[in-house]
Scaffold this active site. Structure first.
Site, PDB file in Angstrom:
ATOM      1  N   ASN A 102      29.614  57.713  36.068  1.00 48.55           N
ATOM      2  CA  ASN A 102      28.734  57.191  35.017  1.00 48.55           C
ATOM      3  C   ASN A 102      28.210  55.809  35.416  1.00 48.55           C
ATOM      4  O   ASN A 102      28.862  55.110  36.192  1.00 48.55           O
ATOM      5  CB  ASN A 102      29.507  57.055  33.697  1.00 48.55           C
ATOM      6  N   TYR A 145      27.350  55.508  23.219  1.00 47.77           N
ATOM      7  CA  TYR A 145      28.252  55.482  24.370  1.00 47.77           C
ATOM      8  C   TYR A 145      27.453  55.745  25.640  1.00 47.77           C
ATOM      9  O   TYR A 145      26.267  55.464  25.680  1.00 47.77           O
ATOM     10  CB  TYR A 145      29.420  56.465  24.164  1.00 47.77           C
ATOM     11  N   ARG A 168      35.852  46.511  35.423  1.00 50.30           N
ATOM     12  CA  ARG A 168      35.228  47.700  36.031  1.00 50.30           C
ATOM     13  C   ARG A 168      34.583  48.529  34.931  1.00 50.30           C
ATOM     14  O   ARG A 168      35.092  49.556  34.523  1.00 50.30           O
ATOM     15  CB  ARG A 168      36.284  48.523  36.780  1.00 50.30           C
ATOM     16  N   GLU A 219      41.173  50.368  28.928  1.00 48.59           N
ATOM     17  CA  GLU A 219      39.828  50.863  29.227  1.00 48.59           C
ATOM     18  C   GLU A 219      39.136  49.982  30.268  1.00 48.59           C
ATOM     19  O   GLU A 219      39.037  48.766  30.108  1.00 48.59           O
ATOM     20  CB  GLU A 219      38.999  50.883  27.939  1.00 48.59           C
ATOM     21  N   ASP A 220      38.666  50.612  31.337  1.00 49.44           N
ATOM     22  CA  ASP A 220      37.830  49.951  32.357  1.00 49.44           C
ATOM     23  C   ASP A 220      38.492  48.724  32.979  1.00 49.44           C
ATOM     24  O   ASP A 220      37.851  47.695  33.196  1.00 49.44           O
ATOM     25  CB  ASP A 220      36.456  49.605  31.777  1.00 49.44           C
ATOM     26  N   ASP A 278      42.347  55.852  29.477  1.00 49.37           N
ATOM     27  CA  ASP A 278      41.337  56.902  29.396  1.00 49.37           C
ATOM     28  C   ASP A 278      40.721  57.194  30.753  1.00 49.37           C
ATOM     29  O   ASP A 278      40.381  58.336  31.056  1.00 49.37           O
ATOM     30  CB  ASP A 278      40.253  56.509  28.390  1.00 49.37           C
ATOM     31  N   ASP A 279      40.577  56.180  31.600  1.00 51.10           N
ATOM     32  CA  ASP A 279      39.965  56.381  32.914  1.00 51.10           C
ATOM     33  C   ASP A 279      40.852  57.240  33.810  1.00 51.10           C
ATOM     34  O   ASP A 279      40.358  58.024  34.613  1.00 51.10           O
ATOM     35  CB  ASP A 279      39.693  55.029  33.584  1.00 51.10           C
ATOM     36  N   LYS A 297      34.012  53.103  22.079  1.00 49.43           N
ATOM     37  CA  LYS A 297      35.118  54.071  22.078  1.00 49.43           C
ATOM     38  C   LYS A 297      35.694  54.246  20.676  1.00 49.43           C
ATOM     39  O   LYS A 297      35.984  55.368  20.240  1.00 49.43           O
ATOM     40  CB  LYS A 297      36.228  53.592  23.019  1.00 49.43           C
TER      41      LYS A 297
END
Length: 583
Positions: free
Chosen positions: A439, A131, A184, A274-275, A297-298, A202
């Site tokens: 990150n 990850y 993203r 996610e993203d 999650d973000d 993930k």
């Protein structure tokens, strides 16, 4: 056998990691014999090519006879522990992290249980490989290192046929889906179809850290094109070579996807967004949180893990959350999500309306401090944070004017916590709390060394990606890592084992408090506000139990009757990667 296979096809779900254990494999103790079924008994060359059942040189003499493996393997017989030792030596010989990532992915493709055994037993060493930060580089170069698909790719070409595409996946009983559209990826921007590395990574953590069975996990990439010209010009790019589709066509595709997921896998499948880019992330979460089991999650995972760090840090800072002032650099999905959960936690503890508790939280975006005079031009998710305050254009000005005790970075821009900013923060706080969360490591707002040095060793520091321990004036500081991996595996597992049908904010608060409670005095003495990742399976079990408890309390759990001891139940349901003995 026909009736058994028919029940597999129907895909009845259960609680033990989320997949019905048709052949009793996970109900068996590790010393009981199991049968390596696929659609028939796997044997010979086929068995060795099946990653779920392959054991390499660890097949016993008896198994080699009964499954036609004689001559297909060298005569030596190994143990899983010896295989693990050999592979770790091999991985450590690679100097480039991306090479280690590729080696781990190749292991997962040929020996699933050994992959998870390595990841569980060496989590602190291998988590940065499978990850963040290494997965970011892997996504950037995904077209070059792509060898075989690891999930489902749903593109605009599949519009109108998404349900058929989902049925192409060999597993019928899916409990956790991680989906991205690649717009993203971490702090790296639009990586299009190559963002698949994120759902794959993930879900590996859902299994290794949270205990969800691998066969219950499904990584998905929604490909609507990319605006990354470099990828569009790359002959090895694996996605649609067109500019991103937006607006009505985009949301119609997502609507079809969400409907197909519910139709194919049922009410209790967890869909983790996610993203996605900010505008889509908030829109999708708001649209589907009342009709599906969804989680971003973000927005929510990051918020929960940061809140856990803040709650734990109170032992070092003193006071309660309500006594502190928070300043954010970055007002996207992570920043506003964290801010909202902090405000909700303070409101819950003090019985003060959340509209009031927000006033202790300030956000700075690319145009400066978010204030009421800017309200009409702000995106909707920033508007609750537009306070009555004079306009300020820089972070340094904001630190000097607001005098926060906590500085949180979610900007995605590296080195924005400058020496002047940190020194201004340290001038008004005995123990300033600095959280540089962006990150990968290159995008962190400051390094651990900078935070400790510029505050003369007084800072409490945590980051999104890992930093090495740092010695200042003879004292060793261990930086905390506000890694979402602390939260989402346990949260998701708690939803699975309780059969929850919706995600509620109170579950996120419960997860945060469960994580904060795992920090001991020994950790505080080292300046840590998160427990070591070495105990992550135990941490995840505790989080899962608290999330499940909240699901039952809110009437959102469907697994009845409620287990008497949810922690023991969670531990009993966790996937273990030790080899099984075959009949």
């Amino acid at each position: 056998m026909d009736s058994t296979l028919e029940s597999m096809k129907d895909g009845e779900s259960t609680v033990g990691g989320g997949v019905e254990d048709v052949y009793g494999e996970d109900r068996a103790t590790e010393d009981q014999l199991v049968t390596p079924w696929t659609t028939s008994v796997a044997s010979g060359y086929t068995l060795m090519r099946d990653p779920r059942h392959n054991k390499g040189l660890a097949f016993t003499e008896r198994e080699r006879d009964s499954h036609y493996l004689r001559g297909l393997l060298p005569p030596a017989i190994s143990t899983q522990e010896l295989q693990e030792k050999k592979l770790m030596q091999s991985i450590r010989n690679y100097e480039v992290p991306l090479h280690k990532y590729v080696a781990m992915m190749e292991l997962e493709e040929r020996n699933e249980r050994l992959f998870y055994k390595l990841l569980i037993d060496h989590v602190e060493e291998l988590l940065p490989i499978v990850y963040t930060p290494t997965v970011g580089e892997a996504c950037q170069k995904y077209g070059s290192i792509f060898k075989r698909p690891q999930g489902l790719y749903i593109s605009l070409k599949e519009k109108g046929k998404i349900l058929e595409v989902l049925r192409n996946w060999p597993e019928r009983s899916i409990q956790v889906i991680v989906v991205t559209d690649g717009e993203r990826i971490l702090g790296l921007g639009d990586l299009g179809c190559q963002g698949m590395g994120i759902p794959v990574g993930k879900l590996a953590l859902y299994t290794a850290l949270g205990g969800v069975r691998p066969s219950a996990c499904l990584p998905i990439t929604i490909d609507v094109g990319t605006n990354n010209q470099k990828l569009l010009d790359d002959e090895f790019y694996i996605g649609l070579k067109q500019r991103r589709t937006t607006g009505k066509e985009y949301y119609e595709l997502l609507e079809e996807f969400m409907s197909a997921v519910k139709q194919n896998y049922g009410e209790k499948v967890l869909v983790q967004f996610e993203d996605f880019a900010n505008h889509n992330a908030f829109e999708l979460l708001a649209k589907y949180k009342t009709s599906h089991l969804v989680f971003n999650d973000d927005i929510q995972g990051t918020a929960s893990v940061v809140l856990a760090g803040l709650v734990a840090s109170l032992k070092l800072l003193g006071g309660s959350l309500a006594d502190h002032t928070f300043l954010f650099l970055g007002a996207g999905e992570a920043g506003t999500g964290i801010a909202e959960l902090i405000a909700l936690e303070i409101s819950t503890k003090t019985n003060v309306p959340v509209e009031e508790t927000r006033k202790k939280i300030f956000l700075v975006d690319s145009k400066g401090l978010i204030v009421s005079s800017r309200k009409e031009s702000l995106q909707h998710f920033k508007q609750p944070w537009a306070h009555d305050h004079e306009p300020l254009t820089t972070l340094l000005e904001a630190v000097k004017a607001i005098k926060p005790s906590v500085l949180i970075g979610t900007s995605g821009v590296g080195q924005t916590f400058t020496k002047e900013v940190i020194e201004a923060l340290a001038a008004v706080n005995e123990r300033p709390l600095i959280m540089a969360l962006s990150n990968p490591t290159s995008q962190a707002e400051c390094t651990a060394e900078q935070a400790y040095t510029w505050t003369e060793g007084r800072a409490i520091f945590s980051s999104g990606s890992p930093f090495d321990p740092y010695e200042y004036n003879g004292k060793l500081f261990i930086p905390g890592q506000a890694n979402n991996a602390y939260i989402f595996p346990g949260l998701g597992f708690g939803l699975v084992i309780s059969g929850a049908i919706r995600v509620h904010d109170e579950m996120l608060l419960a997860a945060s408090e469960a994580l904060a409670n795992q920090v001991t005095q020994e950790h505080y003495d080292k300046g840590m506000i998160y427990p070591p990742l070495t105990g992550i399976r135990n941490i995840s079990a505790n989080i899962a139990a608290k999330v499940a408890e909240k699901a039952y309390d809110l009437g959102l759990a469907t697994r009845l009757p409620r287990p008497a001891n949810l922690l023991k139940f969670a531990e009993s349901c966790m996937y273990t990667p030790n080899y099984r003995t075959y009949r």
